[in-house]
Design a protein around this motif. Structure first.
Motif, PDB file in Angstrom:
ATOM      1  N   SER A 109      -8.506  -6.516   0.651  1.00  0.00           N
ATOM      2  CA  SER A 109      -8.932  -7.865   1.047  1.00  0.00           C
ATOM      3  C   SER A 109      -9.064  -7.961   2.552  1.00  0.00           C
ATOM      4  CB  SER A 109      -7.921  -8.905   0.562  1.00  0.00           C
ATOM      5  OG  SER A 109      -7.781  -8.845  -0.837  1.00  0.00           O
ATOM      6  N   ASP A 140     -14.226  -9.837  -3.763  1.00  0.00           N
ATOM      7  CA  ASP A 140     -12.827  -9.420  -3.761  1.00  0.00           C
ATOM      8  C   ASP A 140     -12.227  -9.566  -5.155  1.00  0.00           C
ATOM      9  OD1 ASP A 140     -10.302  -8.671  -3.115  1.00  0.00           O
ATOM     10  OD2 ASP A 140     -10.020 -10.142  -1.507  1.00  0.00           O
ATOM     11  N   GLU A 141     -12.236  -8.478  -5.899  1.00  0.00           N
ATOM     12  CA  GLU A 141     -11.768  -8.489  -7.288  1.00  0.00           C
ATOM     13  C   GLU A 141     -12.334  -9.666  -8.072  1.00  0.00           C
ATOM     14  OE1 GLU A 141      -7.610  -7.721  -7.905  1.00  0.00           O
ATOM     15  OE2 GLU A 141      -7.369  -7.043  -5.834  1.00  0.00           O
TER      16      GLU A 141
HETATM   17 MG   LIG Z   1      -6.476  -8.373  -2.343  1.00  0.00          MG
END
Ligand SMILES: [Mg+2]
Ligand SMILES: Nc1ncnc2c1ncn2[C@@H]1O[C@H](COP(=O)(O)OP(=O)(O)O)[C@@H](O)[C@H]1O
Lengths: 256, 255
Positions: free
Chosen positions: B46, B158-159
């Motif tokens: 991140s 992000d994911e």
């Molecule tokens: Mg993360």
């Protein structure tokens, strides 16, 4: 389904209320309870009806003090919450003061305030405000801080100004929290106004209750109390209604 | 298009300790390339995305996007997070329009495009619904539409499918590929899932934890457009074995 809901939501509580009133009425007659100790519901109703025109004036005063205190709690409380959330320094400076103001029993402040500000409605408005503003500040501040950090990152990545982010993201995000505080505040405002009237006044429902009890006119005290409760409930309902209008997305999802 | 050279990021925690999140990251991403980042939790994935977006400054090294040094947020980028983070008070359509609105553009001129995007992601007819009336997968699609609407050339994810169930997840990956084939952009995509990383990527960047470093960068030679069938290709299995061994070898070594 709907029938069951009507029975559960309205019929059961209404029947309970009627049952209690009937038992109360019967008990006062059966046990010959003196009317200044516990008047019968019918006597309370009769007295209230007698007083209907005089009540109007007193209720108006209390309503005015309540709404004044409530409005002040929002006008002061919301900007205070914004300051607290946006400035850590101000937060450190203001929070202890706010908590201190909250921890002083308002009933203890009321006589002092009345001493300082004299009679009339303004001191009652201020007592109502002092009682009501704490939940507004705390809940609004909580709401403003509840915006997910990702959303703030997103706004920053679009290079939106802090003010735009406040207006379009943080403020609406805080709305449900604000209304939770406002619903507590409106109820507390009523209490604040009445406490102010108790301490010294010649108008308002609090004054009527106080003077009625000192003349053993318990029926009158009871009917003022009921009027006061009705007022509190209606005011609460009004705030809840405004909430539904302002935050329609919070309404329970329609079942189809 | 993106060049990270010797990038390091050290955070100072509120207690004053220093936490080195990533260290010595050098990575060059081509225009319209799809790059996935895999690695254990806390290895700075991140952080890397936030660095590239200019949301937080690098401690050491340099990041350039299109030959401009990144020192603050720039607008040619779309963000998608693990949580959809939609605005609960806005309809689906108005949520999609949020991006152009925050960019200072006139949302009315984007209504048609927003509807088209919703159509493209299977959300036609949901324009007036509130987010909470949608499933998690649908909400995430709205978040993707929101990121795509201003048509940024760089997408940071992000994911994005991390909170979805396995089936929806696979469906969304293929859908994202379909959208990407249609409107090419550079994508940096963080994931925990090794198969997802391989299925999507031109290159997979494998990271190790504490401090986060790049262990290896794998070229994924699988033909495009990719489908579920791609997962049965022997190259898919070879790549996933390699990623797995990289991640687990490091873990065993640090234990
Ligand atoms: Mg993360
Ligand atoms: N704002 C921050 N302040 C302090 N430490 C942070 C901050 N953000 C991330 N970290 C730390 O940096 C490391 C990497 O975090 P992150 O980039 O979120 O990893 P990942 O996304 O791979 O799970 C973690 O150890 C995390 O605790």
């Amino acid at each position: 389904m709907i029938r069951r809901r009507i029975v559960g939501d309205y019929l059961v509580p209404a029947a309970t209320l009627v049952g209690v009133l009937v038992a109360w009425e019967a008990a006062t007659h059966a046990f010959r309870i003196p009317r200044f100790v516990m008047p019968a519901p019918s006597a309370i109703l009769a007295e209230g009806w007698d007083w209907r025109y005089r009540f109007l004036g007193h209720a108006w005063v209390t309503l005015y003090e309540t709404l004044g205190g409530f409005a002040l709690s929002i006008v002061v409380g919301v900007p205070l919450a914004v300051l607290i959330v946006y400035s850590p320094t101000l937060k450190n400076a203001l929070y202890p003061l706010i908590v201190l103001a909250q921890s002083v029993p308002k009933i203890a402040i009321a006589p002092v305030l009345l001493l300082m500000l004299g009679h009339g409605e303004i001191p009652k408005v201020i007592v109502a405000f002092l009682v009501a503003f704490f939940p507004v500040v705390v809940d609004t501040a909580t709401g403003l801080a509840a915006t997910p950090p990702e959303l703030l990152d997103l706004s920053r990545s679009y290079r939106a100004s802090a003010f735009k982010t406040f207006l379009k993201v943080r403020l609406p995000m805080a709305m449900p929290f604000f209304f939770a505080g406002a619903k507590v505040a409106i109820t507390l405002s009523v209490i604040g106004a009445v406490v102010g009237e108790f301490v010294g006044s010649d108008k308002g429902l609090g004054y009527v209750i106080l003077s009625a009890t000192s003349y053993w006119k318990t029926e009158l005290a009871f009917s003022s109390m009921i009027l006061l409760s009705v007022m509190a409930i209606v005011l609460f309902g009004a705030v809840a209604l405004v909430e539904r209008l302002v935050c329609p997305w919070l309404a329970p999802a329609g079942e189809e | 298009m993106i060049r990270l050279d010797g990038v390091e990021k050290t955070y100072r925690t509120r207690r004053g300790d220093l936490v080195r999140a990533v260290e010595d990251v050098t990575l060059h991403v081509e225009e319209n390339e799809f790059v996935t980042l895999v690695g254990p939790s806390g290895c700075g994935k991140s952080t890397l995305l936030r660095l590239v977006a200019g949301l937080t400054p690098v401690t050491r090294g340099a990041i350039r996007v299109r030959d401009t040094a990144v020192s603050e947020p720039f607008t040619d980028v779309g963000f998608v997070f693990q949580q959809p983070v939609l605005l609960p008070w806005r309809s689906v359509l108005d949520n999609v329009l949020f991006s152009v609105e925050m960019l200072g553009l006139e949302p009315r001129q984007y209504r048609k495009q927003a509807s088209d995007l919703l159509e493209l992601t299977g959300l036609g007819g949901f324009e007036t619904k509130y987010p909470r009336e949608l499933s998690g997968g649908m909400q995430q699609r709205v978040a993707i539409c929101r990121a795509l609407l201003p048509d940024p050339s760089l997408l940071l994810m992000d994911e994005p499918f991390g909170a979805l169930d396995a089936m929806t997840r696979e469906e969304m990956s293929l859908e994202l590929l379909r959208v990407w084939e249609e409107r090419r952009k550079t994508i940096l995509f963080v994931t925990h899932s090794i198969p997802e990383a391989i299925l999507l990527a031109d290159r997979v960047v494998v990271m190790t934890a504490r401090p986060g470093r790049i262990a290896r960068i794998l070229e994924i030679g699988l033909p495009r457009p990719r489908t579920i069938e791609s997962e049965f290709d022997p190259r898919f299995k070879a790549a996933s074995d390699e990623v797995r061994s990289l991640i687990f070898a490091r873990r065993a070594a640090t234990r």
